[in-house]
Design a protein around this motif. Sequence first.
Motif, PDB file in Angstrom:
ATOM      1  N   LEU A 194       0.804  -1.212   0.000  1.00 50.56           N
ATOM      2  CA  LEU A 194       0.000   0.000   0.000  1.00 50.56           C
ATOM      3  C   LEU A 194       0.844   1.272   0.000  1.00 50.56           C
ATOM      4  CD1 LEU A 194      -2.787  -1.002   2.547  1.00 50.56           C
ATOM      5  CD2 LEU A 194      -3.005  -0.832   0.060  1.00 50.56           C
ATOM      6  N   ARG A 195       2.144   1.117   0.173  1.00 55.10           N
ATOM      7  CA  ARG A 195       3.018   2.287   0.211  1.00 55.10           C
ATOM      8  C   ARG A 195       3.406   2.696  -1.208  1.00 55.10           C
ATOM      9  NH1 ARG A 195       7.856   0.326   3.586  1.00 55.10           N
ATOM     10  NH2 ARG A 195       7.394  -1.514   2.291  1.00 55.10           N
ATOM     11  N   SER A 196       2.664   3.681  -1.732  1.00 51.62           N
ATOM     12  CA  SER A 196       2.961   4.183  -3.068  1.00 51.62           C
ATOM     13  C   SER A 196       2.927   5.699  -3.049  1.00 51.62           C
ATOM     14  CB  SER A 196       1.937   3.656  -4.081  1.00 51.62           C
ATOM     15  OG  SER A 196       0.643   4.170  -3.802  1.00 51.62           O
ATOM     16  N   VAL A 197       3.580   6.305  -4.030  1.00 51.14           N
ATOM     17  CA  VAL A 197       3.611   7.755  -4.133  1.00 51.14           C
ATOM     18  C   VAL A 197       3.197   8.165  -5.535  1.00 51.14           C
ATOM     19  CG1 VAL A 197       5.382   8.093  -2.381  1.00 51.14           C
ATOM     20  CG2 VAL A 197       6.065   7.711  -4.764  1.00 51.14           C
ATOM     21  N   GLY A 198       2.565   9.341  -5.635  1.00 54.32           N
ATOM     22  CA  GLY A 198       2.222   9.880  -6.935  1.00 54.32           C
ATOM     23  C   GLY A 198       3.433  10.529  -7.568  1.00 54.32           C
ATOM     24  N   VAL A 199       3.617  10.309  -8.859  1.00 52.22           N
ATOM     25  CA  VAL A 199       4.797  10.833  -9.533  1.00 52.22           C
ATOM     26  C   VAL A 199       4.433  11.871 -10.595  1.00 52.22           C
ATOM     27  CG1 VAL A 199       6.169   8.774  -9.102  1.00 52.22           C
ATOM     28  CG2 VAL A 199       4.768   8.901 -11.166  1.00 52.22           C
ATOM     29  N   ASP A 200       3.171  12.298 -10.616  1.00 51.09           N
ATOM     30  CA  ASP A 200       2.764  13.329 -11.563  1.00 51.09           C
ATOM     31  C   ASP A 200       1.964  14.399 -10.837  1.00 51.09           C
ATOM     32  OD1 ASP A 200       0.505  11.888 -11.002  1.00 51.09           O
ATOM     33  OD2 ASP A 200      -0.199  11.764 -13.068  1.00 51.09           O
ATOM     34  N   ALA A 201       1.503  15.385 -11.556  1.00 49.63           N
ATOM     35  CA  ALA A 201       0.714  16.466 -10.963  1.00 49.63           C
ATOM     36  C   ALA A 201      -0.689  15.969 -10.623  1.00 49.63           C
ATOM     37  CB  ALA A 201       0.635  17.650 -11.926  1.00 49.63           C
ATOM     38  N   ARG A 202      -1.317  16.633  -9.665  1.00 51.83           N
ATOM     39  CA  ARG A 202      -2.688  16.283  -9.294  1.00 51.83           C
ATOM     40  C   ARG A 202      -3.650  16.705 -10.406  1.00 51.83           C
ATOM     41  NH1 ARG A 202      -3.352  14.782  -4.020  1.00 51.83           N
ATOM     42  NH2 ARG A 202      -1.601  15.219  -2.603  1.00 51.83           N
ATOM     43  N   THR A 203      -4.570  15.811 -10.738  1.00 46.97           N
ATOM     44  CA  THR A 203      -5.598  16.123 -11.723  1.00 46.97           C
ATOM     45  C   THR A 203      -6.968  15.803 -11.137  1.00 46.97           C
ATOM     46  OG1 THR A 203      -5.335  13.910 -12.698  1.00 46.97           O
ATOM     47  CG2 THR A 203      -4.144  15.721 -13.746  1.00 46.97           C
ATOM     48  N   ALA A 204      -7.983  16.485 -11.661  1.00 48.68           N
ATOM     49  CA  ALA A 204      -9.358  16.230 -11.210  1.00 48.68           C
ATOM     50  C   ALA A 204      -9.780  14.840 -11.665  1.00 48.68           C
ATOM     51  CB  ALA A 204     -10.294  17.286 -11.779  1.00 48.68           C
ATOM     52  N   HIS A 205     -10.448  14.124 -10.777  1.00 53.19           N
ATOM     53  CA  HIS A 205     -10.833  12.746 -11.100  1.00 53.19           C
ATOM     54  C   HIS A 205     -12.039  12.352 -10.246  1.00 53.19           C
ATOM     55  CE1 HIS A 205     -10.166   8.669 -12.608  1.00 53.19           C
ATOM     56  NE2 HIS A 205     -10.368   8.241 -11.381  1.00 53.19           N
ATOM     57  N   THR A 206     -13.132  11.960 -10.895  1.00 51.31           N
ATOM     58  CA  THR A 206     -14.330  11.549 -10.154  1.00 51.31           C
ATOM     59  C   THR A 206     -14.825  10.159 -10.544  1.00 51.31           C
ATOM     60  OG1 THR A 206     -15.847  12.549 -11.776  1.00 51.31           O
ATOM     61  CG2 THR A 206     -15.104  13.951  -9.943  1.00 51.31           C
ATOM     62  N   ASP A 207     -14.316   9.604 -11.644  1.00 52.58           N
ATOM     63  CA  ASP A 207     -14.778   8.295 -12.099  1.00 52.58           C
ATOM     64  C   ASP A 207     -14.012   7.188 -11.395  1.00 52.58           C
ATOM     65  OD1 ASP A 207     -16.445   6.675 -13.567  1.00 52.58           O
ATOM     66  OD2 ASP A 207     -15.190   6.666 -15.361  1.00 52.58           O
ATOM     67  N   ALA A 208     -14.558   5.983 -11.418  1.00 54.74           N
ATOM     68  CA  ALA A 208     -13.892   4.833 -10.807  1.00 54.74           C
ATOM     69  C   ALA A 208     -13.786   3.701 -11.823  1.00 54.74           C
ATOM     70  CB  ALA A 208     -14.661   4.357  -9.572  1.00 54.74           C
ATOM     71  N   ALA A 209     -12.806   2.857 -11.614  1.00 52.58           N
ATOM     72  CA  ALA A 209     -12.608   1.707 -12.497  1.00 52.58           C
ATOM     73  C   ALA A 209     -13.611   0.624 -12.123  1.00 52.58           C
ATOM     74  CB  ALA A 209     -11.175   1.189 -12.367  1.00 52.58           C
ATOM     75  N   VAL A 210     -14.846   0.780 -12.576  1.00 56.30           N
ATOM     76  CA  VAL A 210     -15.921  -0.137 -12.216  1.00 56.30           C
ATOM     77  C   VAL A 210     -16.702  -0.510 -13.471  1.00 56.30           C
ATOM     78  CG1 VAL A 210     -17.472   1.796 -11.693  1.00 56.30           C
ATOM     79  CG2 VAL A 210     -17.954  -0.445 -10.720  1.00 56.30           C
ATOM     80  N   THR A 211     -17.135  -1.757 -13.542  1.00 58.86           N
ATOM     81  CA  THR A 211     -17.942  -2.224 -14.677  1.00 58.86           C
ATOM     82  C   THR A 211     -19.293  -2.713 -14.170  1.00 58.86           C
ATOM     83  OG1 THR A 211     -16.979  -4.453 -14.509  1.00 58.86           O
ATOM     84  CG2 THR A 211     -15.928  -2.897 -16.038  1.00 58.86           C
ATOM     85  N   LEU A 212     -20.249  -2.733 -15.051  1.00 60.38           N
ATOM     86  CA  LEU A 212     -21.595  -3.204 -14.721  1.00 60.38           C
ATOM     87  C   LEU A 212     -21.776  -4.600 -15.308  1.00 60.38           C
ATOM     88  CD1 LEU A 212     -24.324  -2.376 -13.437  1.00 60.38           C
ATOM     89  CD2 LEU A 212     -25.034  -1.610 -15.716  1.00 60.38           C
ATOM     90  N   ASP A 213     -21.961  -5.588 -14.448  1.00 60.27           N
ATOM     91  CA  ASP A 213     -22.156  -6.971 -14.881  1.00 60.27           C
ATOM     92  C   ASP A 213     -23.440  -7.496 -14.249  1.00 60.27           C
ATOM     93  OD1 ASP A 213     -22.087  -9.600 -15.618  1.00 60.27           O
ATOM     94  OD2 ASP A 213     -20.150 -10.063 -14.689  1.00 60.27           O
ATOM     95  N   LEU A 214     -24.466  -7.641 -15.070  1.00 59.60           N
ATOM     96  CA  LEU A 214     -25.785  -8.046 -14.576  1.00 59.60           C
ATOM     97  C   LEU A 214     -26.157  -9.456 -15.018  1.00 59.60           C
ATOM     98  CD1 LEU A 214     -27.693  -4.699 -15.282  1.00 59.60           C
ATOM     99  CD2 LEU A 214     -26.663  -5.448 -13.131  1.00 59.60           C
ATOM    100  N   ALA A 215     -25.163 -10.243 -15.414  1.00 65.53           N
ATOM    101  CA  ALA A 215     -25.436 -11.585 -15.936  1.00 65.53           C
ATOM    102  C   ALA A 215     -26.196 -12.449 -14.930  1.00 65.53           C
ATOM    103  CB  ALA A 215     -24.125 -12.266 -16.335  1.00 65.53           C
ATOM    104  N   ALA A 216     -25.781 -12.428 -13.675  1.00 67.79           N
ATOM    105  CA  ALA A 216     -26.448 -13.254 -12.650  1.00 67.79           C
ATOM    106  C   ALA A 216     -27.896 -12.825 -12.457  1.00 67.79           C
ATOM    107  CB  ALA A 216     -25.679 -13.158 -11.334  1.00 67.79           C
ATOM    108  N   HIS A 217     -28.146 -11.536 -12.530  1.00 70.93           N
ATOM    109  CA  HIS A 217     -29.511 -11.032 -12.368  1.00 70.93           C
ATOM    110  C   HIS A 217     -30.379 -11.422 -13.565  1.00 70.93           C
ATOM    111  CE1 HIS A 217     -28.351  -8.811  -8.827  1.00 70.93           C
ATOM    112  NE2 HIS A 217     -27.363  -8.241  -9.500  1.00 70.93           N
ATOM    113  N   ARG A 218     -29.813 -11.389 -14.765  1.00 71.89           N
ATOM    114  CA  ARG A 218     -30.580 -11.798 -15.949  1.00 71.89           C
ATOM    115  C   ARG A 218     -30.990 -13.254 -15.839  1.00 71.89           C
ATOM    116  NH1 ARG A 218     -27.067  -8.198 -18.566  1.00 71.89           N
ATOM    117  NH2 ARG A 218     -25.507  -9.800 -18.957  1.00 71.89           N
ATOM    118  N   GLU A 219     -30.088 -14.085 -15.359  1.00 77.08           N
ATOM    119  CA  GLU A 219     -30.397 -15.501 -15.204  1.00 77.08           C
ATOM    120  C   GLU A 219     -31.520 -15.697 -14.181  1.00 77.08           C
ATOM    121  OE1 GLU A 219     -28.158 -19.703 -14.021  1.00 77.08           O
ATOM    122  OE2 GLU A 219     -27.004 -17.848 -14.276  1.00 77.08           O
TER     123      GLU A 219
END
Length: 277
Positions: free
Chosen positions: A32-57
Amino acid sequence: MKVRGERECQSCGTRWSYYETGSVACPSCGDLRSVGVDARTAHTDAAVTLDLAAHRERFGDAPDTLPRSGVDELQSDLREYCRKRGFIDGGRLLPLDGTYLAARELLEAVDCFERLRDPTDADREYLLELLAGADDGERPPADEVPTALREARGMAAVRAVEAYRGDVIDFLDELEAGANPDEPDEINGDDGAAVSAGGERPVARIGPARDAFERLRDRVTRVDALGGDVPPASADALVEAADALGEYVRTGDESTLAAADDLIDEASVDDLDSTGR
């Protein structure tokens, strides 16, 4: 929020993009020990996907009444997806994408369906069609929305446009903060800018975009007051207007601003009533 997207592990030296993983943990060693190596940028999105296969079944085999436990789980997954989504990715403004819209409408449609005293086959088929295509950002066209579920289309537009407007206004604020004092219509050319936009004179778009979003907000407030019970085409016009304004902010294409104005006019307050007149 502003983040340093390019990370470096202090343990093994691996570099990775926070924008892609959504985590400060090293993908190689897990430290967990990491450092940022670039400038701060605005960011609001997340690396998330929508998977509804189980619900469809689950719902594909269900009788006319949806299984209660399945509904709760589906709503929980949809809320979690929508909660994590945003529209600024590493300083870049994103479009109002179809998957987010479909997830929003499916969440609203499930709630509407559950409240119907006597749902029809058309109501259930529409709900299942939404469930079938939401992962890929596909929704049935406006003219196929059943009358009993059209408030779901309207409220999905309200929630989606408000979420998008909030991120775009934040983006515009950062754009204004990064203006070059010597050339006010341009962004500072240094590496410290929190957002970036294409085309010429991006700062000059701030005023027209804010004004247009204020007009759009008035229409959205009206739809919200009506509980979303408006013609589906009017609800879609609000979404299309918001997306066109996002395109204008990203590129400076004046035709998209004009298109947004026309779409806002299509969803005028006088047109937005529950009778569809």
